[in-house]
Design an enzyme around this catalytic site. Sequence first.
Site, PDB file in Angstrom:
ATOM      1  N   LYS A 221      47.032  47.524  21.610  1.00 47.91           N
ATOM      2  CA  LYS A 221      48.310  47.227  22.260  1.00 47.91           C
ATOM      3  C   LYS A 221      47.984  46.251  23.387  1.00 47.91           C
ATOM      4  O   LYS A 221      47.796  46.627  24.552  1.00 47.91           O
ATOM      5  CB  LYS A 221      48.942  48.530  22.774  1.00 47.91           C
TER       6      LYS A 221
HETATM    7  N1  PMP Z   1      54.924  48.760  16.764  1.00 50.23           N
HETATM    8  C1  PMP Z   1      54.824  47.926  17.818  1.00 50.23           C
HETATM    9  C2  PMP Z   1      54.503  46.502  17.573  1.00 50.23           C
HETATM   10  C3  PMP Z   1      55.029  48.412  19.139  1.00 50.23           C
HETATM   11  O1  PMP Z   1      54.953  47.590  20.182  1.00 50.23           O
HETATM   12  C4  PMP Z   1      55.352  49.763  19.324  1.00 50.23           C
HETATM   13  C5  PMP Z   1      55.613  50.278  20.729  1.00 50.23           C
HETATM   14  N2  PMP Z   1      54.457  50.702  21.364  1.00 50.23           N
HETATM   15  C6  PMP Z   1      55.436  50.594  18.200  1.00 50.23           C
HETATM   16  C7  PMP Z   1      55.216  50.060  16.943  1.00 50.23           C
HETATM   17  C8  PMP Z   1      55.731  52.066  18.378  1.00 50.23           C
HETATM   18  O2  PMP Z   1      54.664  52.719  19.005  1.00 50.23           O
HETATM   19  P1  PMP Z   1      54.862  54.027  19.883  1.00 50.23           P
HETATM   20  O3  PMP Z   1      55.560  55.002  19.021  1.00 50.23           O
HETATM   21  O4  PMP Z   1      53.485  54.454  20.228  1.00 50.23           O
HETATM   22  O5  PMP Z   1      55.664  53.637  21.075  1.00 50.23           O
END
Ligand code: PMP
Length: 309
Positions: free
Chosen positions: A157
């Site tokens: 991320k």
């Molecule tokens: N895909 C992307 C590209 C994201 O930025 C996110 C947000 N973090 C998610 C999926 C969903 O992840 P999470 O459930 O951990 O927030």
Amino acid sequence: MEATDKIWRNGELVDWADATVHLAAHGLHYGSGVFEGMRAYETPDGPAVFRLGDHLERFERSAKILHMELPYSRDELRTAILDVVAVNGLAECYVRPIAFHGYGDLGVVPGGSPLEVAVISFPWDAYLGREAQETGITLKISTWRRMGPNSIPHAAKATGIYLNSMLAALEARRGGYGEALLLTEDGFVADGPTVNIFAVRDGRLATPALSASILPGITRDTVLQVAAALGYETRERPLIRTDLYTADELFVTGTAAEITPVRAVDDVEVAAPGPVTATIQAEYDEIVHGRREQWSHFLDHAVGSARAV
Ligand code: PMP
């Protein structure tokens, strides 16, 4: 956005207004940062951060992928996060830890730029809208492709990768759609700019695997675990766009968006919210608000007896 009182920055709590960075910071120029997004929810025992330990693990993995040595341990970061949530006094908030290369030199290789670490917390309602959680959003398959694993690592991320998300989200909104959905270079369904996707057919759930260039979402993982516990069959498998057009139900998952039903993809309508989506949405709401003992290990309380990560 709504300002709160304090931000945790490099080991201390500073006033919101003082949490600034230099214009020559490396991260500003090259997107050299990693971050997390988590939520604190109101529970019977006070505010609790949902899956804090798992978010911190992903934060550390993201840093490792970018060759960043985080100067704080998981326990120190956990304390910092719970402190920020407590000090700002909000019953519910979004929490944004970030580590980035700061001010030092502007060579692309960040050796001379010190790592800065901060934790910001602020109120943030459902990212795709509270109403959309009931009526569903429209999705548009983006003309932008999801970044492949050998260009910028999607498993991290990382801040810079969000240009990909920003362009796709902008394109969708400019076209009048609620959100974008990105395909891989090979044409398989990946994820949205800030959400993962699930398709439901005949009561079975399917979602793309990590190999489809997705961010391994923590809400996605929660849904996989919770759906299985509720007796649904779940599979991580390749999906093509027509799997979405022909699904009985679709929903997207993310910390900011939570669980949001999808009512159309490329103008092809899908029932929203379908019964499976509604069941999982309701269960998620109970879990994050501390009303399901079975899942209480997902919650870290900001005040009082915080659990070990
Ligand atoms: N895909 C992307 C590209 C994201 O930025 C996110 C947000 N973090 C998610 C999926 C969903 O992840 P999470 O459930 O951990 O927030």
